[in-house]
Design a protein around this motif. Structure first.
Motif, PDB file in Angstrom:
ATOM      1  N   TYR A 181       0.844  -1.192   0.000  1.00 27.15           N
ATOM      2  CA  TYR A 181       0.000   0.000   0.000  1.00 27.15           C
ATOM      3  C   TYR A 181       0.879   1.241   0.000  1.00 27.15           C
ATOM      4  CZ  TYR A 181      -3.236  -3.608   1.297  1.00 27.15           C
ATOM      5  OH  TYR A 181      -3.960  -4.769   1.298  1.00 27.15           O
ATOM      6  N   LEU A 182       0.542   2.204  -0.856  1.00 27.82           N
ATOM      7  CA  LEU A 182       1.317   3.435  -0.941  1.00 27.82           C
ATOM      8  C   LEU A 182       1.069   4.310   0.280  1.00 27.82           C
ATOM      9  CD1 LEU A 182       0.857   4.359  -4.703  1.00 27.82           C
ATOM     10  CD2 LEU A 182       2.680   3.014  -3.633  1.00 27.82           C
ATOM     11  N   TRP A 183       2.146   4.890   0.807  1.00 31.11           N
ATOM     12  CA  TRP A 183       2.060   5.738   2.002  1.00 31.11           C
ATOM     13  C   TRP A 183       1.154   6.935   1.782  1.00 31.11           C
ATOM     14  CZ3 TRP A 183       6.874   6.936   5.370  1.00 31.11           C
ATOM     15  CH2 TRP A 183       7.449   5.749   5.822  1.00 31.11           C
ATOM     16  N   LYS A 184       1.206   7.530   0.605  1.00 28.34           N
ATOM     17  CA  LYS A 184       0.542   8.813   0.397  1.00 28.34           C
ATOM     18  C   LYS A 184      -0.971   8.741   0.361  1.00 28.34           C
ATOM     19  CE  LYS A 184       1.281   8.546  -4.564  1.00 28.34           C
ATOM     20  NZ  LYS A 184       1.945   9.148  -5.689  1.00 28.34           N
ATOM     21  N   ASN A 185      -1.530   7.564   0.009  1.00 28.89           N
ATOM     22  CA  ASN A 185      -2.991   7.511  -0.088  1.00 28.89           C
ATOM     23  C   ASN A 185      -3.586   6.119   0.142  1.00 28.89           C
ATOM     24  OD1 ASN A 185      -2.340   6.164  -2.420  1.00 28.89           O
ATOM     25  ND2 ASN A 185      -3.076   7.767  -3.797  1.00 28.89           N
ATOM     26  N   GLY A 186      -2.746   5.141   0.457  1.00 29.89           N
ATOM     27  CA  GLY A 186      -3.245   3.801   0.755  1.00 29.89           C
ATOM     28  C   GLY A 186      -3.613   2.963  -0.450  1.00 29.89           C
ATOM     29  N   SER A 187      -3.318   3.449  -1.650  1.00 28.49           N
ATOM     30  CA  SER A 187      -3.655   2.687  -2.858  1.00 28.49           C
ATOM     31  C   SER A 187      -2.943   1.341  -2.851  1.00 28.49           C
ATOM     32  CB  SER A 187      -3.251   3.449  -4.115  1.00 28.49           C
ATOM     33  OG  SER A 187      -3.970   4.630  -4.233  1.00 28.49           O
ATOM     34  N   PRO A 188      -3.680   0.262  -3.116  1.00 30.15           N
ATOM     35  CA  PRO A 188      -3.040  -1.053  -3.182  1.00 30.15           C
ATOM     36  C   PRO A 188      -2.273  -1.214  -4.493  1.00 30.15           C
ATOM     37  CG  PRO A 188      -5.371  -1.259  -3.613  1.00 30.15           C
ATOM     38  CD  PRO A 188      -5.129   0.179  -3.270  1.00 30.15           C
ATOM     39  N   VAL A 189      -1.118  -1.867  -4.417  1.00 29.45           N
ATOM     40  CA  VAL A 189      -0.288  -2.134  -5.591  1.00 29.45           C
ATOM     41  C   VAL A 189       0.130  -3.601  -5.533  1.00 29.45           C
ATOM     42  CG1 VAL A 189       1.874  -1.578  -6.772  1.00 29.45           C
ATOM     43  CG2 VAL A 189       0.598   0.233  -5.619  1.00 29.45           C
ATOM     44  N   LEU A 190      -0.092  -4.316  -6.623  1.00 27.50           N
ATOM     45  CA  LEU A 190       0.371  -5.700  -6.706  1.00 27.50           C
ATOM     46  C   LEU A 190       1.834  -5.702  -7.094  1.00 27.50           C
ATOM     47  CD1 LEU A 190      -2.553  -7.406  -8.633  1.00 27.50           C
ATOM     48  CD2 LEU A 190      -2.039  -7.572  -6.209  1.00 27.50           C
ATOM     49  N   VAL A 191       2.647  -6.460  -6.359  1.00 29.74           N
ATOM     50  CA  VAL A 191       4.060  -6.598  -6.703  1.00 29.74           C
ATOM     51  C   VAL A 191       4.337  -8.064  -7.048  1.00 29.74           C
ATOM     52  CG1 VAL A 191       4.880  -4.606  -5.400  1.00 29.74           C
ATOM     53  CG2 VAL A 191       4.744  -6.793  -4.265  1.00 29.74           C
ATOM     54  N   TYR A 192       5.181  -8.238  -8.022  1.00 34.76           N
ATOM     55  CA  TYR A 192       5.509  -9.571  -8.527  1.00 34.76           C
ATOM     56  C   TYR A 192       7.001  -9.809  -8.426  1.00 34.76           C
ATOM     57  CZ  TYR A 192       0.860  -9.344 -10.573  1.00 34.76           C
ATOM     58  OH  TYR A 192      -0.499  -9.227 -10.757  1.00 34.76           O
ATOM     59  N   LYS A 193       7.391 -11.066  -8.475  1.00 37.06           N
ATOM     60  CA  LYS A 193       8.807 -11.422  -8.471  1.00 37.06           C
ATOM     61  C   LYS A 193       9.358 -11.336  -9.892  1.00 37.06           C
ATOM     62  CE  LYS A 193       8.807 -14.357  -4.403  1.00 37.06           C
ATOM     63  NZ  LYS A 193       9.157 -15.672  -3.847  1.00 37.06           N
ATOM     64  N   ASN A 194      10.619 -10.923  -9.982  1.00 35.35           N
ATOM     65  CA  ASN A 194      11.283 -10.857 -11.276  1.00 35.35           C
ATOM     66  C   ASN A 194      11.970 -12.185 -11.568  1.00 35.35           C
ATOM     67  OD1 ASN A 194      13.640 -10.858  -9.748  1.00 35.35           O
ATOM     68  ND2 ASN A 194      14.076  -8.689 -10.079  1.00 35.35           N
ATOM     69  N   ASP A 223      14.908 -13.037 -11.081  1.00 37.67           N
ATOM     70  CA  ASP A 223      15.834 -13.420 -10.010  1.00 37.67           C
ATOM     71  C   ASP A 223      15.094 -13.829  -8.738  1.00 37.67           C
ATOM     72  OD1 ASP A 223      18.080 -12.878 -11.603  1.00 37.67           O
ATOM     73  OD2 ASP A 223      18.018 -10.747 -11.048  1.00 37.67           O
ATOM     74  N   ASN A 224      13.758 -13.970  -8.830  1.00 35.08           N
ATOM     75  CA  ASN A 224      12.909 -14.364  -7.710  1.00 35.08           C
ATOM     76  C   ASN A 224      12.882 -13.314  -6.595  1.00 35.08           C
ATOM     77  OD1 ASN A 224      11.005 -16.253  -6.841  1.00 35.08           O
ATOM     78  ND2 ASN A 224      12.468 -17.224  -5.458  1.00 35.08           N
ATOM     79  N   GLU A 225      13.052 -12.031  -6.978  1.00 35.52           N
ATOM     80  CA  GLU A 225      13.002 -10.916  -6.028  1.00 35.52           C
ATOM     81  C   GLU A 225      11.788 -10.053  -6.369  1.00 35.52           C
ATOM     82  OE1 GLU A 225      16.710  -9.059  -6.892  1.00 35.52           O
ATOM     83  OE2 GLU A 225      17.814 -10.310  -5.485  1.00 35.52           O
ATOM     84  N   TYR A 226      11.102  -9.571  -5.330  1.00 40.74           N
ATOM     85  CA  TYR A 226       9.950  -8.703  -5.567  1.00 40.74           C
ATOM     86  C   TYR A 226      10.404  -7.369  -6.155  1.00 40.74           C
ATOM     87  CZ  TYR A 226       6.761 -11.801  -3.124  1.00 40.74           C
ATOM     88  OH  TYR A 226       5.983 -12.873  -2.767  1.00 40.74           O
ATOM     89  N   VAL A 227       9.616  -6.843  -7.064  1.00 40.04           N
ATOM     90  CA  VAL A 227       9.862  -5.532  -7.665  1.00 40.04           C
ATOM     91  C   VAL A 227       8.838  -4.579  -7.062  1.00 40.04           C
ATOM     92  CG1 VAL A 227       9.959  -4.216  -9.799  1.00 40.04           C
ATOM     93  CG2 VAL A 227      10.669  -6.620  -9.785  1.00 40.04           C
ATOM     94  N   TYR A 228       9.324  -3.708  -6.163  1.00 39.46           N
ATOM     95  CA  TYR A 228       8.453  -2.801  -5.417  1.00 39.46           C
ATOM     96  C   TYR A 228       8.290  -1.464  -6.129  1.00 39.46           C
ATOM     97  CZ  TYR A 228       8.881  -6.123  -1.623  1.00 39.46           C
ATOM     98  OH  TYR A 228       8.816  -7.266  -0.865  1.00 39.46           O
ATOM     99  N   PRO A 229       7.219  -0.720  -5.786  1.00 37.02           N
ATOM    100  CA  PRO A 229       7.022   0.610  -6.382  1.00 37.02           C
ATOM    101  C   PRO A 229       8.148   1.562  -5.980  1.00 37.02           C
ATOM    102  CG  PRO A 229       5.098  -0.063  -5.080  1.00 37.02           C
ATOM    103  CD  PRO A 229       6.154  -1.074  -4.866  1.00 37.02           C
ATOM    104  N   ILE A 230       8.327   2.601  -6.788  1.00 36.87           N
ATOM    105  CA  ILE A 230       9.325   3.625  -6.474  1.00 36.87           C
ATOM    106  C   ILE A 230       8.873   4.443  -5.266  1.00 36.87           C
ATOM    107  CG2 ILE A 230      10.419   5.738  -7.332  1.00 36.87           C
ATOM    108  CD1 ILE A 230      10.269   4.459 -10.148  1.00 36.87           C
ATOM    109  N   ASP A 231       7.571   4.749  -5.185  1.00 37.14           N
ATOM    110  CA  ASP A 231       7.029   5.507  -4.052  1.00 37.14           C
ATOM    111  C   ASP A 231       7.137   4.698  -2.765  1.00 37.14           C
ATOM    112  OD1 ASP A 231       6.278   7.565  -5.764  1.00 37.14           O
ATOM    113  OD2 ASP A 231       4.260   6.776  -6.037  1.00 37.14           O
ATOM    114  N   LYS A 232       7.117   5.397  -1.628  1.00 35.77           N
ATOM    115  CA  LYS A 232       7.137   4.702  -0.333  1.00 35.77           C
ATOM    116  C   LYS A 232       5.899   3.830  -0.206  1.00 35.77           C
ATOM    117  CE  LYS A 232       9.840   7.915   2.400  1.00 35.77           C
ATOM    118  NZ  LYS A 232       9.869   8.703   3.638  1.00 35.77           N
TER     119      LYS A 232
END
Length: 62
Positions: free
Chosen positions: A5-18, A20-29
């Motif tokens: 969930y984004l800090w600024k407004n609580g919007s949910p974001v789905l994150v997936y593994k790349n 290398d089996n590592e999650y790719v997170y949003p740039i925003d907090k």
């Protein structure tokens, strides 16, 4: 896959593994802590908890 969930407004974001089996997170907090039900805009995450309005205080702002 997981949800963050984004800090600024609580919007949910789905994150997936790349590839290398590592999650790719949003740039925003973001946080894995879901905003509580019943919280009203404007709200944000302060690094520890969600800060927002109750329904009553939200209605007074209208």
């Amino acid at each position: 896959m997981k949800v963050v969930y984004l800090w600024k407004n609580g919007s949910p974001v789905l994150v997936y593994k790349n590839e290398d089996n590592e999650y790719v997170y949003p740039i925003d907090k973001w946080t894995e802590t879901k905003p509580p039900s019943g919280i009203h805009q404007p709200f944000y995450f302060d690094g520890n908890q969600w800060i927002g309005n109750t329904r009553e205080s939200w209605k007074q702002m209208l």
